[in-house]
Write a protein that holds these residues in place. Structure first.
Motif, PDB file in Angstrom:
ATOM      1  N   THR A 191       0.839  -1.207   0.000  1.00 26.94           N
ATOM      2  CA  THR A 191       0.000   0.000   0.000  1.00 26.94           C
ATOM      3  C   THR A 191       0.869   1.249   0.000  1.00 26.94           C
ATOM      4  O   THR A 191       0.411   2.324  -0.343  1.00 26.94           O
ATOM      5  CB  THR A 191      -0.922   0.010   1.232  1.00 26.94           C
ATOM      6  OG1 THR A 191      -0.174  -0.417   2.366  1.00 26.94           O
ATOM      7  CG2 THR A 191      -2.109  -0.900   1.039  1.00 26.94           C
ATOM      8  N   ASP A 211      -2.238 -10.632   1.852  1.00 27.15           N
ATOM      9  CA  ASP A 211      -3.381  -9.761   2.141  1.00 27.15           C
ATOM     10  C   ASP A 211      -4.454 -10.497   2.935  1.00 27.15           C
ATOM     11  O   ASP A 211      -5.024  -9.959   3.883  1.00 27.15           O
ATOM     12  CB  ASP A 211      -3.989  -9.237   0.830  1.00 27.15           C
ATOM     13  CG  ASP A 211      -3.068  -8.223   0.163  1.00 27.15           C
ATOM     14  OD1 ASP A 211      -2.135  -7.735   0.854  1.00 27.15           O
ATOM     15  OD2 ASP A 211      -3.262  -7.936  -1.033  1.00 27.15           O
ATOM     16  N   ARG A 214      -3.315 -10.974   6.545  1.00 26.77           N
ATOM     17  CA  ARG A 214      -3.363  -9.708   7.297  1.00 26.77           C
ATOM     18  C   ARG A 214      -4.778  -9.373   7.723  1.00 26.77           C
ATOM     19  O   ARG A 214      -5.011  -8.975   8.869  1.00 26.77           O
ATOM     20  CB  ARG A 214      -2.792  -8.570   6.446  1.00 26.77           C
ATOM     21  CG  ARG A 214      -1.289  -8.620   6.429  1.00 26.77           C
ATOM     22  CD  ARG A 214      -0.649  -7.394   5.851  1.00 26.77           C
ATOM     23  NE  ARG A 214       0.797  -7.573   5.939  1.00 26.77           N
ATOM     24  CZ  ARG A 214       1.663  -7.218   4.993  1.00 26.77           C
ATOM     25  NH1 ARG A 214       1.235  -6.609   3.904  1.00 26.77           N
ATOM     26  NH2 ARG A 214       2.942  -7.436   5.162  1.00 26.77           N
ATOM     27  N   ALA A 225     -10.440  -9.586   0.582  1.00 28.44           N
ATOM     28  CA  ALA A 225      -9.091 -10.166   0.471  1.00 28.44           C
ATOM     29  C   ALA A 225      -9.070 -11.600   1.019  1.00 28.44           C
ATOM     30  O   ALA A 225      -8.287 -12.433   0.557  1.00 28.44           O
ATOM     31  CB  ALA A 225      -8.083  -9.307   1.222  1.00 28.44           C
TER      32      ALA A 225
END
Lengths: 253, 320
Positions: A191, A211, A214, A225
């Protein structure tokens, strides 16, 4: 039925062998733990920058390290395997009535179990360093780790059967691993990256695994995601295992 | 009863776009109970044939059956019937002999207690008890070979396939292995083995096929093959004078049992029928002419002569 029995038989064998000489498993854990101890603190100051994902430095870094563990695990898997090929061990097994499927699945099961043990240690260390993640999310991300392990191990076996040479395999893996790690946003989240890097990373399947993990670590189960990560890893793991099974069937020179 | 039969078995590989015919067509049959040798120089197609017979490689064309079962459509059943010892052996170096044998027994479907019992039997039979619980990577070449053979015998196969079993073995281990192969054979195991050693094929095998350039050039018992070679060879070392050669040639010219004669500065070489009977006659003739004979050598045809006759090359040269 026979495949199940043989898979279990081979899994026990490989697991015992690995536990008897666990150097590789410990060495494999060393790098992510060093990253955790020495690199995670460097992330603290930028964890509040705009664009840094939710979850704090260690909460963002640990899921990435889980994926890194899975990717670098390939190296250790392949070296043992090629030594075994050289000594004719696999050839001897292929002349016995052992299920062909079990020849692959027995190994993959061992690899996945070792990876889960390593992952548990890694999360434990992170916890001691202050990680406070969603327990259900951590458990689910272990499923991502399993799929990742299946994918990486099975592809490594297939490539090893094609190349049949430690040096060639090491070159190929070295060539691939660094860009894959960087484009997965493991050390620094993507990001923060410029657009073009984000676009390239869009085709890197491991970025999806990172992703998804996370999101799971902060308990965002409905984050797109998550399902994307499961689908991408699931499909690729299936294809990888299929490729490995085919390579094992076709033969060993 | 035929235990192994092949018909025009062939295998070609594509290497960098070029078609390489490793095995061009092997037709043979091995009778139950014999020791069958597969003799040929390196690169003749022995190992490729062996890999097809052990289900490791699918042929490009042709057929093969073991104990009447098709090798390529029923590979799994065939694997239960055969024992295989490759050149590498394939024992797990980090495991002990006992562990290797127990696991191998389990691969063949034995229960754990049965596999333990069978491992114990084999350790005793192959004199491995002393080192049974040491990692096999610490074994000498001969000990390692014994373990390899034990691994191939775990399920008491009807047919044992050995790929170059004595390559790189010391003479003592080699003699041991010959004895062991004969013992297994006497107990009813059919043995199919590849070798590029002539003396091994001659001493051990009841029948053999000679392969060269991917094809079987001749098949039979060692004696029958040698009988195809006409005559024995007599080499006489003489006290040479300039005219000795011609003189002896004139003397022996009319003897019908002599097929050929050639000489150089040191010796005269004769190819004769029934060398043992011809030798005294020849010696008498030469003695009468007052030519001094210093050395005499009589040699029976060897498998190398057979190979030479069939292929035009010496096996010893080809092997190097």
């Amino acid at each position: 039925m026979q495949s199940l029995r043989d898979t279990w038989l081979l899994f026990k064998h490989y697991f015992t062998m690995t536990m008897r000489n666990p150097v590789m498993v410990i060495v494999g854990l060393f790098q992510p733990i060093v990253q955790l101890l020495l690199f995670a603190p460097l992330l603290e100051p930028i964890a509040n920058t705009e664009g840094f994902p939710e979850g704090g430095a260690i909460g963002v870094f640990t899921p990435g390290l889980l994926v890194m563990l899975g990717i670098t695990g390939a190296l250790f898997v392949v070296f043992g395997f090629i030594a075994e090929l050289r000594a004719g061990v696999l050839e001897r097994m292929r002349v016995t009535p052992l299920s062909r499927l079990a020849l692959v699945l027995g190994r993959l099961l061992r690899d996945v179990v070792m990876l889960l043990l390593q992952a548990a240690v890694l999360v434990g260390v992170a916890w001691l360093m202050g990680l406070r993640a969603d327990p259900a999310g951590v458990a689910l991300s272990m499923l991502i780790v399993v799929l990742l392990g299946l994918l990486v191990s099975s592809c490594s076996y297939a490539v090893a059967l094609i190349l049949q040479d430690e040096n060639a395999v090491a070159s190929v893996l070295n060539f691939l691993i660094l860009p894959i790690l960087l484009l997965s946003g493991i050390t620094l989240p993507l990001t923060l990256a410029p657009n073009w890097i984000q676009n390239v990373a869009g085709v890197n399947p491991f970025a999806y695994a990172v992703d998804a993990s996370r999101a799971l670590f902060i308990g965002q189960f409905s984050n797109p995601a998550v399902w994307q990560g499961f689908v991408v890893m699931g499909v690729l793991a299936f294809l990888g295992v299929f490729w490995a099974v085919r390579s094992f069937r076709q033969g060993v020179a | 009863m035929i235990i192994l039969e092949t018909k025009e078995l062939a295998k070609s590989f594509r290497v960098r776009g070029r078609l390489v015919e490793a095995v061009k067509g092997v037709t043979m049959s091995v009778q139950a109970g014999e020791i069958f040798g597969f003799l040929g120089p390196n690169g003749a197609g022995k190992t490729t044939t062996m890999r097809m017979l052990t289900t490791l490689l699918k042929p490009s064309s042709g057929q093969a059956t073991i104990a009447g079962i098709d090798l390529f459509t029923n590979s799994r059943q065939v694997r239960e019937k055969i024992g295989y010892v490759s050149q590498d052996g394939g024992a797990e170096g980090a495991s002990t002999a006992r562990e290797n044998l127990i696991l191998q027994g389990r691969f063949y479907g034995l229960s754990l207690p049965d596999a333990v019992v069978r491992a114990k039997e084999l350790l005793a039979a192959l004199d491995l008890e002393q080192i049974a619980d040491r990692p096999s990577s610490s074994y000498s070449g001969g000990q390692r070979r014994r373990l390899d053979l034990a691994l191939g015998m775990v399920h008491k196969p009807k047919l044992l396939l050995l790929d170059e079993p004595t390559a790189a073995l010391d003479p003592q281990s080699r003699a041991w292995l010959w004895t062991e192969v004969r013992r297994l054979n006497a107990e009813g195991t059919t043995v199919f083995m590849t070798t590029h050693y002539l003396d091994e094929a001659d001493a051990l095998c009841q029948r053999l096929a000679i392969i060269d350039d991917g094809r079987i050039v001749v098949e039979g018992t060692p004696d029958a093959l040698k009988r195809q070679i006409v005559g024995d060879t007599i080499t006489l070392g003489l006290q040479f004078q300039p005219e000795t050669g011609q003189q002896v040639q004139a003397l022996l010219q009319e003897q019908s049992y002599i097929h050929s004669l050639e000489y150089d500065e040191q010796a005269i070489r004769l190819v004769v029928d029934r060398g043992a009977e011809a030798l005294p006659k020849i010696l008498r003739l030469i003695d009468d002419a007052n030519v001094q004979v210093q050395t005499v050598e009589l040699s029976r045809p060897s498998l190398d002569d057979v190979f030479l006759k069939q292929t035009g090359r010496s096996l010893r040269e080809s092997a190097n």
